[in-house]
Design a protein around this motif. Structure first.
Motif, PDB file in Angstrom:
ATOM      1  N   PHE A 272      72.045 -49.316  52.558  1.00 19.00           N
ATOM      2  CA  PHE A 272      72.091 -48.108  53.256  1.00 19.00           C
ATOM      3  C   PHE A 272      72.238 -47.068  52.373  1.00 19.00           C
ATOM      4  CE2 PHE A 272      72.313 -51.069  56.784  1.00 19.00           C
ATOM      5  CZ  PHE A 272      71.894 -50.247  57.792  1.00 19.00           C
ATOM      6  N   ASP A 273      73.203 -47.094  51.475  1.00 23.91           N
ATOM      7  CA  ASP A 273      73.469 -45.900  50.428  1.00 23.91           C
ATOM      8  C   ASP A 273      72.185 -45.796  49.673  1.00 23.91           C
ATOM      9  OD1 ASP A 273      75.847 -45.547  51.496  1.00 23.91           O
ATOM     10  OD2 ASP A 273      77.009 -46.510  49.767  1.00 23.91           O
ATOM     11  N   THR A 274      71.607 -46.748  49.234  1.00 23.60           N
ATOM     12  CA  THR A 274      70.343 -46.216  48.319  1.00 23.60           C
ATOM     13  C   THR A 274      69.314 -46.091  48.967  1.00 23.60           C
ATOM     14  OG1 THR A 274      71.168 -48.376  46.867  1.00 23.60           O
ATOM     15  CG2 THR A 274      68.854 -47.657  46.579  1.00 23.60           C
ATOM     16  N   VAL A 275      68.715 -46.469  50.292  1.00 25.88           N
ATOM     17  CA  VAL A 275      67.779 -45.915  51.074  1.00 25.88           C
ATOM     18  C   VAL A 275      67.919 -44.591  51.299  1.00 25.88           C
ATOM     19  CG1 VAL A 275      66.338 -46.059  53.007  1.00 25.88           C
ATOM     20  CG2 VAL A 275      67.005 -48.164  51.604  1.00 25.88           C
ATOM     21  N   GLU A 276      69.218 -44.159  51.840  1.00 27.94           N
ATOM     22  CA  GLU A 276      69.525 -43.004  52.331  1.00 27.94           C
ATOM     23  C   GLU A 276      69.559 -42.147  51.515  1.00 27.94           C
ATOM     24  OE1 GLU A 276      72.058 -44.535  56.380  1.00 27.94           O
ATOM     25  OE2 GLU A 276      73.175 -43.640  54.592  1.00 27.94           O
ATOM     26  N   GLY A 277      70.048 -42.409  50.352  1.00 29.03           N
ATOM     27  CA  GLY A 277      70.329 -41.412  49.180  1.00 29.03           C
ATOM     28  C   GLY A 277      68.856 -41.016  48.528  1.00 29.03           C
ATOM     29  N   TYR A 279      66.151 -40.613  50.226  1.00 26.51           N
ATOM     30  CA  TYR A 279      65.346 -39.539  50.920  1.00 26.51           C
ATOM     31  C   TYR A 279      66.011 -38.165  51.176  1.00 26.51           C
ATOM     32  CZ  TYR A 279      61.998 -43.065  52.392  1.00 26.51           C
ATOM     33  OH  TYR A 279      60.950 -43.947  52.469  1.00 26.51           O
ATOM     34  N   ILE A 280      67.360 -38.350  50.719  1.00 22.09           N
ATOM     35  CA  ILE A 280      68.129 -36.730  50.913  1.00 22.09           C
ATOM     36  C   ILE A 280      68.233 -36.138  49.348  1.00 22.09           C
ATOM     37  CG2 ILE A 280      69.473 -37.409  52.993  1.00 22.09           C
ATOM     38  CD1 ILE A 280      71.890 -37.657  51.080  1.00 22.09           C
ATOM     39  N   SER A 281      67.839 -36.795  48.362  1.00 23.66           N
ATOM     40  CA  SER A 281      67.918 -36.572  47.022  1.00 23.66           C
ATOM     41  C   SER A 281      66.643 -35.687  46.525  1.00 23.66           C
ATOM     42  CB  SER A 281      68.114 -37.684  46.026  1.00 23.66           C
ATOM     43  OG  SER A 281      66.829 -38.310  45.948  1.00 23.66           O
ATOM     44  N   SER A 282      66.794 -35.082  45.466  1.00 27.88           N
ATOM     45  CA  SER A 282      65.752 -34.219  44.984  1.00 27.88           C
ATOM     46  C   SER A 282      64.672 -35.182  44.328  1.00 27.88           C
ATOM     47  CB  SER A 282      66.054 -33.326  43.980  1.00 27.88           C
ATOM     48  OG  SER A 282      66.748 -33.853  42.893  1.00 27.88           O
ATOM     49  N   GLU A 283      63.606 -34.706  44.001  1.00 30.05           N
ATOM     50  CA  GLU A 283      62.512 -35.525  43.076  1.00 30.05           C
ATOM     51  C   GLU A 283      62.857 -36.253  41.826  1.00 30.05           C
ATOM     52  OE1 GLU A 283      57.750 -35.480  42.589  1.00 30.05           O
ATOM     53  OE2 GLU A 283      58.453 -34.304  44.195  1.00 30.05           O
ATOM     54  N   SER A 284      63.729 -35.457  41.228  1.00 27.85           N
ATOM     55  CA  SER A 284      64.118 -35.499  39.695  1.00 27.85           C
ATOM     56  C   SER A 284      64.969 -36.600  39.847  1.00 27.85           C
ATOM     57  CB  SER A 284      64.567 -34.215  39.117  1.00 27.85           C
ATOM     58  OG  SER A 284      65.738 -33.957  39.862  1.00 27.85           O
ATOM     59  N   GLU A 285      65.893 -36.797  41.128  1.00 27.71           N
ATOM     60  CA  GLU A 285      66.646 -37.960  41.278  1.00 27.71           C
ATOM     61  C   GLU A 285      66.244 -39.342  41.730  1.00 27.71           C
ATOM     62  OE1 GLU A 285      70.892 -35.693  42.529  1.00 27.71           O
ATOM     63  OE2 GLU A 285      69.203 -35.435  43.818  1.00 27.71           O
ATOM     64  N   HIS A 286      64.883 -39.177  42.260  1.00 30.60           N
ATOM     65  CA  HIS A 286      64.446 -40.502  42.708  1.00 30.60           C
ATOM     66  C   HIS A 286      64.244 -41.842  41.731  1.00 30.60           C
ATOM     67  CE1 HIS A 286      61.964 -38.293  46.016  1.00 30.60           C
ATOM     68  NE2 HIS A 286      63.298 -38.179  46.397  1.00 30.60           N
TER      69      HIS A 286
END
Length: 334
Positions: A272-277, A279-286
């Motif tokens: 859950f943390d990974t998927v949710e993270g 989608y709420i992160s910036s593109e540079s963090e993908h």
């Protein structure tokens, strides 16, 4: 920030540095952390303050305390963001106490907290919170399943979600059965826990315990999250067994505690943390979340074996006479 601290607290700062994820500075006798708190309401902050004051009274040497401004305010603002200033003693000594015993002592102190906790309490709420999180992610998964164009991460999410949905439903059912079949004991009362206790949380020197990272919950929360972190870090079952043994030498775990702990390990929080993270992160963090999901999926069979083995771990015979209820499909895990 330096000028603001001088104005609000009368403290002159030479240099700002970093401690964990927080801005910090030092004086000869103290370390100070500048902690953003815009995401908390006033009641939550008041509860954190009460818990930190209480643990100070219990002589926990590592707990940081809230410093109030010259005007008597708990928070101050810069650029629309609210902050608190936390103060801790600079104890650079290495701790020789086994970590499991140290955690048990902390929980023992926390159980004595005499005031009501509402906003930061998670006692008895796991089922509801997990169910809510699952429903949200399932709705999102259904939307993404209809999408004609998908990123590689999204394809992996769509393919993997049904498996983790099943695991989450198992966790919720295991928890529901525990609450129906088993009786909490005195040591199962609420205590002060970390929001997320990992191998890194109390590792850093100087150790500073940060009140805004706490929740009031069952001790099994910390035990499960630390166990999950140990597995992810080195997959050494002996380290996990040793940690639990250290803990139980101070506070023996009831069958209710052990079943609660196991239900939380069944819940795939890391997924859950990974998927949710992502989608709420910036593109540079993908890229970070893409790598994390790759690794997590590659370890799914190992995690199943860990869940199966955890039930058989020495000391998991609850109360010395009642076996942990098993999860049937895990029995088939090779």
């Amino acid at each position: 920030m330096k000028d603001l601290i001088k104005e609000k607290f009368g403290i002159h700062i030479r240099d700002l540095s970093q401690h964990l994820s927080y801005q910090s500075f030092q004086t000869p006798n103290s370390i100070f952390l500048i902690v953003p708190v815009s995401h908390f309401n006033q009641t939550e902050l008041t509860e954190f303050y009460g818990m930190s004051q209480y643990l100070q009274e219990q002589r926990d040497p590592y707990v940081s305390t809230f410093l109030f401004t010259k005007d008597g305010d708990m928070t101050f603002e810069e650029n629309g963001i609210s902050y608190v200033l936390l103060q801790a003693a600079p104890r650079f000594t290495n701790r020789s106490y086994p970590f499991g015993a140290e955690l048990a002592e902390f929980h023992q102190k926390g159980r004595g907290y005499p005031y009501e906790v509402k906003e930061t309490s998670r006692i008895g709420q796991w089922k509801e919170l997990w169910g809510k999180r699952l429903d949200q992610l399932e709705q999102f998964w259904m939307q993404k399943s209809q999408s004609p164009q998908l990123q590689p991460f999204e394809k992996q999410f769509i393919e993997s979600f049904p498996y983790y949905l099943g695991l989450t439903e198992n966790a919720i059912q295991y928890l529901a059965d525990t609450e129906l079949d088993d009786q909490p004991q005195a040591a199962d009362s609420g205590t002060i826990c970390q929001q997320r206790l990992t191998c890194e949380t109390w590792k850093h020197e100087p150790l500073i315990k940060i009140p805004v990272e706490w929740v009031f919950d069952h001790a099994a929360r910390d035990l499960a999250e630390y166990t999950r972190s140990l597995f992810r870090e080195n997959k050494n079952v002996n380290d996990i067994a040793s940690f639990l043994q250290q803990y139980e030498q101070v506070t023996p775990l009831s069958s209710f505690s052990k079943r609660l702990l196991y239900s939380r390990l069944l819940f795939p929080l890391h997924y859950f943390d990974t998927v949710e993270g992502y989608y709420i992160s910036s593109e540079s963090e993908h890229h970070f979340y893409e790598s994390r999901l790759d690794y997590l999926l590659s370890q799914s069979a190992a995690y199943e074996r860990f869940l199966k083995g955890f039930q058989e771990l020495a000391g998991m015979r609850a109360g010395g006479y009642v076996s942990m209820p098993s999860v049937n499909w895990l029995k088939r895990t090779p």
